[in-house]
Design a protein around this motif. Sequence first.
Motif, mmCIF file in Angstrom:
data_model
loop_
_atom_site.group_PDB
_atom_site.id
_atom_site.type_symbol
_atom_site.label_atom_id
_atom_site.label_comp_id
_atom_site.label_asym_id
_atom_site.label_seq_id
_atom_site.Cartn_x
_atom_site.Cartn_y
_atom_site.Cartn_z
ATOM 1 N N ALA A 13 -0.328 -14.966 1.716
ATOM 2 C CA ALA A 13 -1.136 -15.239 0.572
ATOM 3 C C ALA A 13 -2.769 -15.514 0.439
ATOM 4 C CB ALA A 13 -1.034 -16.316 -0.968
ATOM 5 N N LEU A 14 -2.992 -16.041 1.747
ATOM 6 C CA LEU A 14 -4.820 -15.911 2.118
ATOM 7 C C LEU A 14 -4.695 -14.819 2.967
ATOM 8 C CD1 LEU A 14 -4.274 -19.668 4.010
ATOM 9 C CD2 LEU A 14 -5.890 -18.838 1.843
ATOM 10 N N HIS A 15 -4.057 -13.959 3.708
ATOM 11 C CA HIS A 15 -4.120 -12.725 4.065
ATOM 12 C C HIS A 15 -4.101 -11.796 3.207
ATOM 13 C CE1 HIS A 15 -4.751 -12.747 8.673
ATOM 14 N NE2 HIS A 15 -3.274 -14.653 8.666
ATOM 15 N N ARG A 16 -3.542 -12.107 2.476
ATOM 16 C CA ARG A 16 -3.853 -10.399 1.185
ATOM 17 C C ARG A 16 -5.525 -11.256 0.718
ATOM 18 N NH1 ARG A 16 0.439 -12.306 -1.873
ATOM 19 N NH2 ARG A 16 2.617 -11.806 -0.578
ATOM 20 N N VAL A 20 -9.128 -8.775 0.040
ATOM 21 C CA VAL A 20 -9.265 -8.225 -0.946
ATOM 22 C C VAL A 20 -10.880 -8.851 -1.654
ATOM 23 C CG1 VAL A 20 -9.719 -8.349 -3.647
ATOM 24 C CG2 VAL A 20 -7.413 -8.022 -2.049
ATOM 25 N N VAL A 21 -10.761 -10.066 -1.079
ATOM 26 C CA VAL A 21 -12.377 -10.414 -0.765
ATOM 27 C C VAL A 21 -13.063 -9.940 0.002
ATOM 28 C CG1 VAL A 21 -13.760 -12.627 -0.934
ATOM 29 C CG2 VAL A 21 -11.642 -12.285 -1.638
ATOM 30 N N PHE A 22 -13.030 -9.625 0.822
ATOM 31 C CA PHE A 22 -14.102 -9.044 2.388
ATOM 32 C C PHE A 22 -13.560 -7.590 2.320
ATOM 33 C CE2 PHE A 22 -13.328 -13.248 3.738
ATOM 34 C CZ PHE A 22 -14.567 -14.081 3.443
ATOM 35 N N LYS A 23 -13.033 -7.291 1.546
ATOM 36 C CA LYS A 23 -13.442 -5.570 1.395
ATOM 37 C C LYS A 23 -14.532 -5.060 2.120
ATOM 38 C CE LYS A 23 -12.534 -1.272 -0.616
ATOM 39 N NZ LYS A 23 -12.269 -1.281 -2.662
ATOM 40 N N ASP A 24 -13.756 -3.746 3.133
ATOM 41 C CA ASP A 24 -14.942 -2.777 3.835
ATOM 42 C C ASP A 24 -16.166 -4.132 4.642
ATOM 43 O OD1 ASP A 24 -14.512 -0.745 2.555
ATOM 44 O OD2 ASP A 24 -15.278 -0.770 0.544
ATOM 45 N N ASP A 25 -15.914 -5.249 5.183
ATOM 46 C CA ASP A 25 -16.565 -6.556 6.033
ATOM 47 C C ASP A 25 -16.096 -6.516 6.708
ATOM 48 O OD1 ASP A 25 -18.409 -7.794 7.299
ATOM 49 O OD2 ASP A 25 -19.258 -8.701 5.232
ATOM 50 N N ASN A 26 -16.038 -5.550 8.059
ATOM 51 C CA ASN A 26 -15.392 -5.946 8.997
ATOM 52 C C ASN A 26 -15.100 -7.122 9.826
ATOM 53 O OD1 ASN A 26 -13.395 -2.932 9.127
ATOM 54 N ND2 ASN A 26 -15.052 -2.355 9.761
ATOM 55 N N ARG A 27 -16.497 -6.752 9.614
ATOM 56 C CA ARG A 27 -16.514 -8.229 10.938
ATOM 57 C C ARG A 27 -16.457 -9.728 9.826
ATOM 58 N NH1 ARG A 27 -23.131 -9.624 11.486
ATOM 59 N NH2 ARG A 27 -22.763 -11.699 11.092
ATOM 60 N N ALA A 28 -16.553 -9.686 8.718
ATOM 61 C CA ALA A 28 -15.712 -10.633 8.114
ATOM 62 C C ALA A 28 -14.174 -10.987 7.735
ATOM 63 C CB ALA A 28 -16.367 -10.621 6.473
ATOM 64 N N LEU A 29 -14.038 -9.799 7.550
ATOM 65 C CA LEU A 29 -12.823 -9.715 8.151
ATOM 66 C C LEU A 29 -11.426 -10.201 8.977
ATOM 67 C CD1 LEU A 29 -12.368 -6.414 6.618
ATOM 68 C CD2 LEU A 29 -11.168 -8.269 4.887
ATOM 69 N N THR A 30 -12.734 -9.845 10.044
ATOM 70 C CA THR A 30 -11.754 -10.166 11.418
ATOM 71 C C THR A 30 -11.953 -12.059 11.279
ATOM 72 O OG1 THR A 30 -12.656 -8.891 12.350
ATOM 73 C CG2 THR A 30 -12.008 -9.673 13.734
ATOM 74 N N GLU A 68 -12.100 -16.956 -6.922
ATOM 75 C CA GLU A 68 -12.573 -16.833 -7.207
ATOM 76 C C GLU A 68 -13.962 -16.472 -7.924
ATOM 77 O OE1 GLU A 68 -10.737 -19.867 -9.576
ATOM 78 O OE2 GLU A 68 -9.133 -18.960 -10.313
ATOM 79 N N SER A 69 -14.257 -17.319 -6.120
ATOM 80 C CA SER A 69 -16.269 -17.638 -6.383
ATOM 81 C C SER A 69 -16.377 -16.669 -5.627
ATOM 82 C CB SER A 69 -15.717 -19.108 -5.848
ATOM 83 O OG SER A 69 -15.230 -20.062 -6.377
ATOM 84 N N VAL A 70 -16.288 -15.865 -4.549
ATOM 85 C CA VAL A 70 -16.667 -15.204 -3.383
ATOM 86 C C VAL A 70 -17.050 -13.928 -3.652
ATOM 87 C CG1 VAL A 70 -16.651 -14.198 -0.655
ATOM 88 C CG2 VAL A 70 -16.139 -16.687 -1.426
ATOM 89 N N LEU A 82 -27.595 -5.992 -2.559
ATOM 90 C CA LEU A 82 -26.121 -5.420 -3.633
ATOM 91 C C LEU A 82 -25.579 -6.104 -3.635
ATOM 92 C CD1 LEU A 82 -25.932 -2.663 -5.373
ATOM 93 C CD2 LEU A 82 -25.159 -2.247 -3.062
ATOM 94 N N LEU A 83 -25.391 -6.624 -5.086
ATOM 95 C CA LEU A 83 -24.588 -7.033 -5.721
ATOM 96 C C LEU A 83 -23.371 -6.145 -5.469
ATOM 97 C CD1 LEU A 83 -22.991 -10.214 -5.447
ATOM 98 C CD2 LEU A 83 -23.897 -10.068 -7.950
ATOM 99 N N ARG A 84 -21.807 -6.810 -4.864
ATOM 100 C CA ARG A 84 -21.282 -5.545 -5.093
ATOM 101 C C ARG A 84 -19.362 -6.874 -5.788
ATOM 102 N NH1 ARG A 84 -19.537 -2.000 -0.088
ATOM 103 N NH2 ARG A 84 -19.037 -4.027 0.416
ATOM 104 N N PRO A 85 -19.577 -6.834 -6.882
ATOM 105 C CA PRO A 85 -18.499 -8.103 -7.286
ATOM 106 C C PRO A 85 -17.152 -7.219 -7.755
ATOM 107 C CG PRO A 85 -20.021 -7.588 -8.807
ATOM 108 C CD PRO A 85 -20.188 -6.685 -8.040
ATOM 109 N N ARG A 86 -16.577 -8.104 -7.606
ATOM 110 C CA ARG A 86 -15.206 -7.316 -7.296
ATOM 111 C C ARG A 86 -14.392 -7.322 -9.413
ATOM 112 N NH1 ARG A 86 -14.570 -11.053 -4.491
ATOM 113 N NH2 ARG A 86 -13.113 -12.421 -5.308
#
Length: 104
Positions: A13-16, A20-30, A68-70, A82-86
Amino acid sequence: MGTRLKVLRLFKALHRTRTVVFKDDNRALTAAKLKINEEFQKNKNETSDENIKKMIKMGTDVETVLRESVVQMEHVGEKKLLLRPREDLLLENVPYCDQPRKKS
């Protein structure tokens, strides 16, 4: 449900949520991937049921906060972001009213 199964479900669940939360942000994903893996690796030999339950609760809370918050923001200029909300974070905006509505 067994403790091992709960831990594995939380790990997935944490990895899923991370993807989703850090989509398109490779640095944050890693960074998130490394942190999740590090924490689970660090505690893999824990045998106390009480401590495992506390860690599962903590992990579940972290997953909820991430989901829910990030929000993602991107620098688009010197002093502009630029805010990119899900989609799942966008809630219906209800105007504030000082006077409560009277029930009919």
